[in-house]
Write a protein that holds these residues in place. Structure first.
Motif, mmCIF file in Angstrom:
data_model
loop_
_atom_site.group_PDB
_atom_site.id
_atom_site.type_symbol
_atom_site.label_atom_id
_atom_site.label_comp_id
_atom_site.label_asym_id
_atom_site.label_seq_id
_atom_site.Cartn_x
_atom_site.Cartn_y
_atom_site.Cartn_z
ATOM 1 N N GLN A 1 19.969 0.171 -6.577
ATOM 2 C CA GLN A 1 20.528 1.454 -6.162
ATOM 3 C C GLN A 1 21.116 2.157 -7.385
ATOM 4 O OE1 GLN A 1 24.233 1.726 -3.559
ATOM 5 N NE2 GLN A 1 22.627 2.146 -2.052
ATOM 6 N N LEU A 2 20.849 3.455 -7.517
ATOM 7 C CA LEU A 2 21.320 4.216 -8.671
ATOM 8 C C LEU A 2 21.774 5.605 -8.255
ATOM 9 C CD1 LEU A 2 18.608 3.540 -11.432
ATOM 10 C CD2 LEU A 2 20.914 2.584 -11.335
ATOM 11 N N GLU A 3 22.726 6.148 -9.000
ATOM 12 C CA GLU A 3 23.063 7.558 -8.885
ATOM 13 C C GLU A 3 21.924 8.396 -9.470
ATOM 14 O OE1 GLU A 3 25.824 8.888 -7.581
ATOM 15 O OE2 GLU A 3 26.925 7.015 -7.193
ATOM 16 N N VAL B 1 16.617 8.026 -0.195
ATOM 17 C CA VAL B 1 17.552 8.952 -0.831
ATOM 18 C C VAL B 1 18.462 9.437 0.286
ATOM 19 C CG1 VAL B 1 17.803 10.991 -2.266
ATOM 20 C CG2 VAL B 1 15.714 9.636 -2.419
ATOM 21 N N PRO C 1 21.860 12.489 -3.204
ATOM 22 C CA PRO C 1 22.684 11.288 -3.048
ATOM 23 C C PRO C 1 22.069 10.084 -3.762
ATOM 24 C CG PRO C 1 21.497 11.769 -1.024
ATOM 25 C CD PRO C 1 21.244 12.922 -1.949
ATOM 26 N N VAL C 2 22.743 8.967 -3.663
ATOM 27 C CA VAL C 2 22.290 7.721 -4.282
ATOM 28 C C VAL C 2 20.876 7.385 -3.817
ATOM 29 C CG1 VAL C 2 22.690 5.222 -4.275
ATOM 30 C CG2 VAL C 2 24.592 6.787 -4.617
ATOM 31 N N SER D 1 17.852 4.355 -3.531
ATOM 32 C CA SER D 1 17.683 2.901 -3.499
ATOM 33 C C SER D 1 16.215 2.566 -3.323
ATOM 34 C CB SER D 1 18.519 2.275 -2.377
ATOM 35 O OG SER D 1 18.177 2.831 -1.118
#
Length: 234
Positions: free
Chosen positions: A164-166, A186, A204-205, A207
């Motif tokens: 998971q990333l910004e 997303v 949003p984040v 994954s």
């Protein structure tokens, strides 16, 4: 946030080419066209001319050849991306002589017409790093390794399942993520190969539901842009 589904009417098939064409629309200002292409071995686009197009080419599977009018040839693959600033005019040829290839090309409207044509590449010996956004291209004066004559930033990401990333964001910029392969989430949206997720602001984040390859465009939607480009103006 919008999910742009992979629709049948986005597909163009002729000979060795299968092209999925998306037009982000007015909310993305200078980002005119995004093509995701499947090219069979032996596919060729003969010598042709562009003007007033900022062209971003990205191969994530296989290999393509970019041949300039002066005879210089560049190999594009998962380790090397390309930007062509067509300016007042440039001629080139593209082909996939060795292997079936999957490729993204984006056509961006420059801020002004004309100017000297340039061809730029960015090479990473180890290819796309895992789980890390890489800035590939950005406006002149930015820290990006390849420059665009427009207020657009382009990143890529190889996202592993379960990671998971910004998502990078800039105030005043719209966001567009193209899913080249794999499946991601997303926010509440689930996007897979050939689809895109967009927003007029940040996203949003993100994954990984399956290992995925992504390209992110950050676009200043109200940036001045010309409509005289060979592809970006159409």
């Amino acid at each position: 946030m919008n999910l742009i589904k992979a629709q049948r009417d986005q597909l163009f098939e002729f000979g060795p080419f299968t092209i999925r064409r998306q037009r982000p629309g007015e909310g993305f200002g200078p980002l005119a066209v995004i093509d995701q292409m499947a090219l069979k071995t032996g596919a060729q686009i003969p010598l042709h001319r562009h003007q007033d197009d900022e062209i971003f080419s990205y191969v994530w599977r296989g290999s393509a050849q970019h041949l300039q009018e002066n005879g210089e040839s560049l190999a594009l693959n998962a380790k090397r991306a390309l930007v062509v600033n067509a300016g007042a005019g440039i001629r080139h040829e593209e082909s996939t002589p060795l292997i079936e290839t999957s490729m993204l090309q984006a056509y961006i409207r420059p801020a002004q017409s004309g100017g000297e044509a340039h061809v730029q590449t960015f090479t990473r010996a180890e290819g796309v790093p895992d789980n890390h956004w890489t800035l590939l291209a950005g406006p002149e004066g930015s820290t990006a390794p390849m420059t665009l004559r427009q207020a657009v930033y382009i990143y890529d990401l190889k996202l592993a399942r379960g990671k998971q990333l910004e998502v990078p964001h800039l105030p005043g910029y719209a966001s567009w993520i193209s899913v080249l392969d794999g499946i991601v989430r997303v926010g509440e949206q689930r996007a897979q190969q050939g689809e895109a997720v967009s927003d007029s602001a940040g996203l949003p984040v993100i994954s990984g539901e399956r290992d995925a390859t992504l390209v992110l465009f950050l676009v200043k939607h109200d940036a001045p842009a010309v409509s005289s480009g060979t592809m970006s103006g159409s």
